[in-house]
Design a protein around this motif. Structure first.
Motif: not given
Length: 399
Positions: A156-162, A283-299, A308-310
């Motif tokens: 879990v991370r903070v979504p932004n600095a607001d 960008q490298r990190c986001n690609r990695n996460f997107a690859t894993l997240a797509e699998w999680v969503e269909r598994t 919360i996704p954010e």
């Protein structure tokens, strides 16, 4: 046994990750790394020699460059990894005013325990269970704030600095941010942060033992104007004769460093620049996460711990079991399932250290930071499915 997923694949997948290192710390080395990267290290030299001081200063300068740290902020290397860096900040800076601490994973709770039980501060701990963030609307801008940007053990991370808005006035407290699994993979709002810490081993796959401490001018002012009266060990002491020790804060070694470690960090920083600096690393990190997240969503049998996704970490991705045949098992058996999955993957040599943190909900934790390749994440996924089916048979039978 009626709920057992018999339609899941049982054969071993044909392709394995080329680099099976998915630990959340120390993390994977950069692609192409070999021990030859350390061949230029000034071993056997005094840490006060010109060549070693130059190496340390170069590491500090490259850190500032890659992370776009403001020129007026001070960057120094501390003993004892991120823990040592953050302890130094807490012991030297806190106590002048009330402190609020966000505890939504193990290390945030560690800082809260230190504040309450050891420093005995006037403090308020804002807790949240694994998978959630505390109520950020309760944060008081007049209080000092201690929090992890990214929960390495909860995903879990903070979504932004607001939630840091409204701290521009001179009466606002300091903001101390543990960014050890966020630095080099996420944007950090430097102008809203007074203390930032991270370690080589989390941030860029470096060797363990040292951390980085970044201090704003406001933090330096606190060092100069406030004396807690508490004794502070030398290895985390940032003051000399009642004032900020500008030799240490200016880049001098606080004690003897391993220059094999510093050389390894320099190698990782040079690679980061070749990858396009912070933007390329994110960008490298986001690609990695997107690859894993797509699998999680269909598994169907797995899901994120973060609700919360954010707020889902893109580095230390923490996953929990949600299939009915597993979710209904006692936690001890779920933990046994996670351990068995990890063991099977390690025996096959396709993934190391992917079991969730010991205090987190039973499940898996996969590092998707910038030193990992998306192709290796993609190759890992069929192996996770294979290991789940193999491990589940034994666990359900035992139940």
């Amino acid at each position: 046994m009626s709920n057992f997923p018999t339609n899941e694949p049982t054969r071993k997948p044909p392709r394995a990750p080329e680099r099976p290192w998915f630990s959340s710390g120390p993390t994977s080395k950069r692609p192409g790394w070999s021990v030859q990267a350390l061949s230029g290290a000034p071993v056997g030299r005094s840490n006060r020699s010109k060549v070693t001081v130059a190496r340390l200063n170069q590491a500090i300068d490259l850190t500032r460059s890659v992370l776009a740290i403001p020129a007026e902020y001070h960057v120094l290397v501390m003993p004892a990894s991120d823990t040592g860096a953050f302890e130094a900040a807490m012991w030297n800076l806190l106590g002048q005013r009330k402190v609020q601490l966000l505890a939504f994973e193990s290390f945030g709770q560690l800082w809260a325990d230190d504040a309450v039980n050891h420093l005995k501060l006037d403090c308020e701990v804002l807790n949240a269970p694994y998978g959630q963030l505390p109520d950020l609307s309760r944060i008081d801008p007049a209080a000092d704030l201690v929090f992890p940007w990214n929960g390495t053990t909860s995903g879990v991370r903070v979504p932004n600095a607001d939630f840091l808005n409204g701290r521009d006035g001179k009466d606002a407290g300091l903001v101390l941010c543990d960014a050890t699994s966020a630095a080099f993979c996420m944007e950090l709002p430097w102008q809203k942060l007074d203390v930032v810490t991270f370690s080589f081993q989390k941030a860029l796959g470096g060797e363990a033992g040292f951390g980085v401490l970044v201090l704003s001018p406001k933090a330096i002012e606190r060092l100069n104007s406030y004396d807690s009266g508490r004794p502070i060990p030398k290895v985390i002491r940032l003051k000399a004769k009642g004032q900020a020790d500008m030799k240490i804060i200016g880049g001098d070694a606080i004690n003897t460093y391993s220059f094999l470690v510093i050389e390894d960090y320099l190698d990782a920083l040079r690679w980061a620049l070749l990858e396009g600096g912070l933007e390329g690393l994110i960008q490298r990190c986001n690609r990695n996460f997107a690859t894993l997240a797509e699998w999680v969503e269909r598994t169907p049998w797995i899901d994120f711990v973060a609700e919360i996704p954010e707020t889902r970490s893109t580095t230390s991705v923490c996953l929990k079991f949600v299939a009915p045949e597993v979710a209904g098992l006692p936690e001890a058996l779920q933990a046994k399932l996670a351990s068995k999955i990890g063991s099977l993957l390690e025996i096959e040599g396709v993934a190391f250290d992917v079991v969730g943190y010991r205090n987190a909900p039973p499940g898996l934790r996969i590092w998707c930071g910038c030193t990992v390749d998306a192709d290796d994440i993609d190759s890992l996924l069929p192996w996770l499915e294979w290991a789940y089916v193999e491990a589940l048979q034994g666990v359900i039978a035992a139940a």
